[in-house]
Scaffold this motif. Structure first.
Motif, PDB file in Angstrom:
ATOM      1  N   HIS A  27      17.663  12.529 -13.796  1.00 32.47           N
ATOM      2  CA  HIS A  27      17.632  12.766 -12.350  1.00 32.47           C
ATOM      3  C   HIS A  27      18.042  11.467 -11.645  1.00 32.47           C
ATOM      4  CE1 HIS A  27      16.100  13.788  -8.404  1.00 32.47           C
ATOM      5  NE2 HIS A  27      15.914  15.030  -8.821  1.00 32.47           N
ATOM      6  N   LYS A  85      24.639  15.397  -4.019  1.00 33.74           N
ATOM      7  CA  LYS A  85      23.909  16.663  -3.996  1.00 33.74           C
ATOM      8  C   LYS A  85      24.606  17.680  -3.089  1.00 33.74           C
ATOM      9  CE  LYS A  85      20.486  19.555  -4.267  1.00 33.74           C
ATOM     10  NZ  LYS A  85      20.228  20.317  -5.474  1.00 33.74           N
ATOM     11  N   THR A  90      23.973  19.337  -7.614  1.00 30.93           N
ATOM     12  CA  THR A  90      23.087  18.919  -8.695  1.00 30.93           C
ATOM     13  C   THR A  90      22.868  17.417  -8.642  1.00 30.93           C
ATOM     14  OG1 THR A  90      22.738  18.902 -11.078  1.00 30.93           O
ATOM     15  CG2 THR A  90      24.984  18.637 -10.330  1.00 30.93           C
ATOM     16  N   ASP A  92      21.665  16.096 -11.695  1.00 31.65           N
ATOM     17  CA  ASP A  92      21.519  15.866 -13.125  1.00 31.65           C
ATOM     18  C   ASP A  92      22.713  15.033 -13.612  1.00 31.65           C
ATOM     19  OD1 ASP A  92      21.194  15.912 -15.803  1.00 31.65           O
ATOM     20  OD2 ASP A  92      20.889  18.063 -15.975  1.00 31.65           O
ATOM     21  N   GLU A  95      25.005  16.798 -16.125  1.00 24.18           N
ATOM     22  CA  GLU A  95      25.890  17.806 -15.525  1.00 24.18           C
ATOM     23  C   GLU A  95      27.023  17.139 -14.760  1.00 24.18           C
ATOM     24  OE1 GLU A  95      24.300  20.958 -13.179  1.00 24.18           O
ATOM     25  OE2 GLU A  95      22.581  21.180 -14.516  1.00 24.18           O
TER      26      GLU A  95
ATOM     27  N   ASP B  74      15.698  18.430  -4.390  1.00 25.44           N
ATOM     28  CA  ASP B  74      15.853  18.672  -5.823  1.00 25.44           C
ATOM     29  C   ASP B  74      14.688  18.009  -6.549  1.00 25.44           C
ATOM     30  OD1 ASP B  74      16.611  19.102  -8.369  1.00 25.44           O
ATOM     31  OD2 ASP B  74      18.661  18.385  -8.138  1.00 25.44           O
TER      32      ASP B  74
END
Lengths: 101, 175
Positions: A27, A85, A90, A92, A95, B74
């Motif tokens: 993250h 984002k 995302t 990640d 990813e 998130d």
């Protein structure tokens, strides 16, 4: 152990914990937090080293530079994270590594 | 001495929790770590930096992190890329190497020169650092502004695209 050795040991432990966070976090915000932990360890080491040689004020002036640069880096990283984002959906890192044009 | 050890152990615990927790909770653990580090710095005689660390580290950075987390929305926690045992091994090697390098050098440390006051150190002896900090601050502010400006441009482009895709209204009542 002297106070200086304890301080250095604490600084090394903080750097180690931050390094562990960098290794296991995907993250992006957690990556920024891990970097912050590492920088705090480095700053503590600078102040402890200054105290060890009686140059606390010199160490403080260097630590001030560290704080300013670290804050700028964190602000830029967080602004980039918000943009990432919005554009990719995302946070990640794994990813994001797969993204193509 | 014992308080010093307790503070550093509490700091390491907060750092560990910040690594393990979800982003918003981790930001709070990081703020606690900053407060503890500020106390340690104050006890080491670095009073000015302790105050700056408390206000910037525990205040500004926490607010910015909370802002970024709320913007990103998130809170997922993807699994680690590096296997945890391998990460622990790397951390132990790095920490051991650092201790092996630093601890033997400490007994040799002795006072080398008189320490000038903090104001003199910052404004005279480290003037180049100060100038570079100002340049970095301006560059950082411009970077953030350009990122936000890009967002506004992207939003405006999206609105124009949506307006183009919408059906054109028919003129009623004319010839």
């Amino acid at each position: 152990m002297t106070a200086i050795q304890i301080g250095i040991a604490g600084a090394v432990l903080l750097v180690a914990v931050g390094l562990y966070g960098l290794l296991v976090s995907r993250h992006l915000i957690k990556v920024v937090i891990a970097l912050q932990i590492m920088v705090k360890g480095a700053m503590l080491a600078i102040i402890v080293a200054g105290a060890a040689v009686g140059q606390t004020n010199l160490a403080q002036s260097i630590a001030l530079t560290v704080i300013v640069v670290d804050t700028i880096a964190a602000v830029l990283a967080l602004a980039l994270i918000v943009q990432i984002k919005r554009r990719t959906g995302t946070l990640d890192a794994a990813e994001l590594a797969q993204l193509r044009h | 001495m014992s308080l010093h050890v307790l503070l550093l152990l509490a700091g390491v615990f907060c750092a560990g929790m910040a690594v393990r927790a979800r982003p918003l909770t981790a930001a709070l653990w990081l703020a606690t770590l900053s407060a503890i580090i500020a106390i340690v710095l104050y006890r080491l005689g670095a009073h000015e930096v302790a105050v700056i660390e408390l206000s910037v580290g525990a205040g500004l950075i926490t607010v910015l992190l909370a802002f970024a987390i709320s913007m990103a929305e998130d809170e997922t926690m993807p699994t680690a890329l590096v296997p945890r045992p391998f990460a622990w091994l790397l951390v132990l090697v790095a920490g051991g190497a650092l201790l092996w390098l630093l601890l033997p050098a400490l007994p040799a440390a002795r006072q080398v020169a008189t320490d000038a006051p903090f104001i003199i150190q910052v404004w005279e002896n480290r003037l180049l650092d100060l100038v570079l900090q100002i340049v970095a601050l301006i560059a950082g502010v411009m970077g953030v502004l350009s990122l936000l400006g890009e967002t506004r441009t992207a939003d405006a482009t999206d609105r124009v695209d949506r307006a183009d895709d919408a059906p054109t209204p028919r003129m009623e009542g004319g010839r």
